[in-house]
Design a protein around this motif. Structure first.
Motif, PDB file in Angstrom:
ATOM      1  N   ASP A  37      49.405  74.493  -4.390  1.00 11.24           N
ATOM      2  CA  ASP A  37      48.383  73.442  -4.354  1.00 11.24           C
ATOM      3  C   ASP A  37      48.696  72.335  -3.366  1.00 11.24           C
ATOM      4  N   ASN A  38      49.980  72.139  -3.029  1.00 10.50           N
ATOM      5  CA  ASN A  38      50.290  70.978  -2.189  1.00 10.50           C
ATOM      6  C   ASN A  38      50.982  71.290  -0.870  1.00 10.50           C
ATOM      7  N   ILE A  39      51.436  72.513  -0.645  1.00 11.78           N
ATOM      8  CA  ILE A  39      52.020  72.809   0.666  1.00 11.78           C
ATOM      9  C   ILE A  39      50.904  72.916   1.699  1.00 11.78           C
ATOM     10  N   PHE A  40      51.226  72.526   2.928  1.00  7.70           N
ATOM     11  CA  PHE A  40      50.187  72.480   3.960  1.00  7.70           C
ATOM     12  C   PHE A  40      50.782  72.757   5.327  1.00  7.70           C
ATOM     13  N   VAL A  41      49.937  73.224   6.239  1.00  3.73           N
ATOM     14  CA  VAL A  41      50.356  73.523   7.609  1.00  3.73           C
ATOM     15  C   VAL A  41      49.747  72.492   8.549  1.00  3.73           C
ATOM     16  N   ASP A  42      50.588  71.959   9.417  1.00  9.21           N
ATOM     17  CA  ASP A  42      50.172  71.007  10.445  1.00  9.21           C
ATOM     18  C   ASP A  42      50.248  71.727  11.795  1.00  9.21           C
ATOM     19  N   ILE A  43      49.134  71.795  12.513  1.00 10.75           N
ATOM     20  CA  ILE A  43      49.119  72.471  13.816  1.00 10.75           C
ATOM     21  C   ILE A  43      48.960  71.475  14.968  1.00 10.75           C
ATOM     22  N   GLY A  44      49.181  70.199  14.686  1.00  9.52           N
ATOM     23  CA  GLY A  44      49.173  69.198  15.745  1.00  9.52           C
ATOM     24  C   GLY A  44      47.796  68.829  16.259  1.00  9.52           C
ATOM     25  N   VAL A  45      46.781  68.930  15.385  1.00 12.91           N
ATOM     26  CA  VAL A  45      45.432  68.484  15.750  1.00 12.91           C
ATOM     27  C   VAL A  45      45.041  67.328  14.847  1.00 12.91           C
ATOM     28  N   SER A  46      43.972  66.664  15.187  1.00 19.37           N
ATOM     29  CA  SER A  46      43.555  65.496  14.410  1.00 19.37           C
ATOM     30  C   SER A  46      42.224  65.680  13.699  1.00 19.37           C
ATOM     31  N   SER A  47      41.619  66.883  13.839  1.00 14.69           N
ATOM     32  CA  SER A  47      40.331  67.102  13.176  1.00 14.69           C
ATOM     33  C   SER A  47      40.095  68.581  12.916  1.00 14.69           C
ATOM     34  N   LYS A  48      39.203  68.844  11.990  1.00 17.49           N
ATOM     35  CA  LYS A  48      38.821  70.215  11.678  1.00 17.49           C
ATOM     36  C   LYS A  48      38.162  70.885  12.878  1.00 17.49           C
ATOM     37  N   ILE A  49      37.344  70.130  13.595  1.00 19.29           N
ATOM     38  CA  ILE A  49      36.665  70.671  14.779  1.00 19.29           C
ATOM     39  C   ILE A  49      37.684  71.113  15.826  1.00 19.29           C
ATOM     40  N   GLU A  50      38.718  70.320  16.021  1.00 16.23           N
ATOM     41  CA  GLU A  50      39.745  70.661  16.989  1.00 16.23           C
ATOM     42  C   GLU A  50      40.478  71.940  16.575  1.00 16.23           C
ATOM     43  N   ALA A  51      40.739  72.083  15.296  1.00 14.57           N
ATOM     44  CA  ALA A  51      41.391  73.294  14.803  1.00 14.57           C
ATOM     45  C   ALA A  51      40.509  74.518  15.039  1.00 14.57           C
ATOM     46  N   ILE A  52      39.231  74.381  14.740  1.00 17.08           N
ATOM     47  CA  ILE A  52      38.296  75.494  14.937  1.00 17.08           C
ATOM     48  C   ILE A  52      38.177  75.854  16.413  1.00 17.08           C
ATOM     49  N   ASN A  53      38.182  74.860  17.273  1.00 23.34           N
ATOM     50  CA  ASN A  53      38.030  75.104  18.707  1.00 23.34           C
ATOM     51  C   ASN A  53      39.191  75.888  19.307  1.00 23.34           C
ATOM     52  N   ILE A  54      40.370  75.799  18.696  1.00 28.05           N
ATOM     53  CA  ILE A  54      41.503  76.579  19.217  1.00 28.05           C
ATOM     54  C   ILE A  54      41.643  77.920  18.488  1.00 28.05           C
ATOM     55  N   GLY A  55      40.652  78.241  17.650  1.00 28.32           N
ATOM     56  CA  GLY A  55      40.587  79.573  17.063  1.00 28.32           C
ATOM     57  C   GLY A  55      40.920  79.684  15.603  1.00 28.32           C
ATOM     58  N   VAL A  56      41.308  78.590  14.963  1.00 27.94           N
ATOM     59  CA  VAL A  56      41.721  78.654  13.566  1.00 27.94           C
ATOM     60  C   VAL A  56      40.491  78.582  12.657  1.00 27.94           C
ATOM     61  N   HIS A  57      40.431  79.481  11.699  1.00 28.72           N
ATOM     62  CA  HIS A  57      39.345  79.455  10.720  1.00 28.72           C
ATOM     63  C   HIS A  57      39.859  80.009   9.395  1.00 28.72           C
TER      64      HIS A  57
END
Length: 356
Positions: A137-157
């Motif tokens: 419930d509390n572990i999380f991954v940080d990919i060095g972006v600042s928004s959901k849109i930025e994450a999606i734009n680099i291919g993460v979904h």
């Protein structure tokens, strides 16, 4: 033959195989590495719909014997992306949430690999009275972006698979250390058996099906499917089991198994007595050191899938003692691996001589 040693070429294959990625449900990279290596030692290779690979020696024989391992490794799925671009996960197999914080990861996307880390609040920011343990419930991954849109734009979904990035190493010239030794070490073992059969000119009287199954970590799924396809007469499965001399493990519950003392021959309802006793006889006659382990209800391995498929398949289990299962620092002893390869090789010849 009473000895076997891993060669430098075999070790190169093992390193490449372990460093490759084969998360459950997307095992293609690992399978390609495995099939490319074993192709020189077999007559035929085939795959099924979900990616289980089968390398065959003597494919025209009516009697079919399987030696098997599984290729898939535990991993994570992207489950939720916050508006700030933080990624929460769900398990793909039995991934251990307690080891996740501070681990580097790779997210597999259609645009390529995206690197990330399992973050965790610094000790300075945590109050001892409110200390929280890592959980799903509390572990999380940080990919060095600042928004959901930025994450999606680099291919993460949602649905992307996440694997750890740790690589293979040899410790003190005795231990192989890697993620996914569970159970790529088994895939290595059965490939080496095929190699030994070819190099020693062994004329098998039965069809030998060297099977590298998918989706073991989520319920023995690949083995269940391929058993129905091949309809074997016999199956010898290799997997890993717990080294029980590590701290915090109770031998009275987990058994008495130690790295370096040889492969482990299993006892369980799914393990057919006659084939197990033949393996033990072979080990004793060839002076191959081994250990024993009881699994009271089920082995938790593909042995169970083969044993209870079709009209029943005579099945046995040979395991490798493993430290720190389902972590990124799994460890096996080189001698156990070599002895397991030799034991399976010699057992196949014993079957060749005693049944036919």
């Amino acid at each position: 033959m009473n000895n076997y040693s891993i060669t430098s070429d075999s070790l190169k294959f093992l390193e490449k195989y372990l460093n490759g990625y084969s998360p459950t449900g997307d095992e293609s990279e690992g399978q390609k590495i495995w099939m490319n290596y074993i192709s020189s030692y077999v007559k035929k290779i085939q795959t099924d719909l979900y990616g289980t690979a089968v390398a065959i020696i003597n494919p025209n024989s009516s009697y079919k014997l399987i030696i098997e391992a599984h290729v898939d490794e535990i991993s994570w799925y992207v489950n939720y992306i916050t508006e700030d671009g933080i990624i929460y996960v769900s398990r793909n197999g039995g991934s251990d949430h307690q080891i996740a914080p501070s681990k580097r990861v790779i997210i597999h996307t259609k645009k390529g690999f995206v690197h990330g880390v399992f973050g965790w609040p610094a000790i300075h920011t945590r109050k001892s009275s409110e200390e929280k343990s890592p959980n799903v419930d509390n572990i999380f991954v940080d990919i060095g972006v600042s928004s959901k849109i930025e994450a999606i734009n680099i291919g993460v979904h949602v649905g992307c698979v996440i694997t750890y990035s740790d690589k293979f190493l040899i410790m003190n010239n005795n231990y192989f250390v890697a993620r996914a030794l569970d159970n790529k070490i088994g895939g290595f073992i059965i490939a080496e058996v095929a190699k030994m059969i070819m190099e020693n000119g062994v004329n098998l009287k039965f069809g030998l099906y060297i099977v590298n199954s998918v989706q073991e970590e989520v319920g023995l799924k690949g083995a269940k499917m391929i058993s129905k396809t091949i309809q074997p007469n016999m199956a010898i499965v290799t997997d890993v089991t717990h080294h029980t001399y590590s701290p915090m493990i109770d031998k009275k519950i987990q058994g008495d198994v130690k790295c370096g003392l040889g492969p482990v021959i299993g006892y369980a309802p799914s393990i057919q007595k006659n084939i197990r006793e033949l393996i033990i006889h072979t080990a004793n006659s060839k002076k191959i050191r081994f250990q024993r382990l009881v699994s009271s209800k089920s082995t938790g391995t593909d042995t169970d899938a083969f044993a209870y498929s079709n009209k029943g398949v005579s099945s046995a289990l040979i395991s490798i003692p493993l430290k720190y299962m389902h972590t990124t620092v799994e460890m096996v002893h080189k001698k156990d691996v070599e002895r397991a390869i030799l034991l399976i090789f010699e057992t196949l010849q014993e079957i060749n001589n005693s049944i036919f």
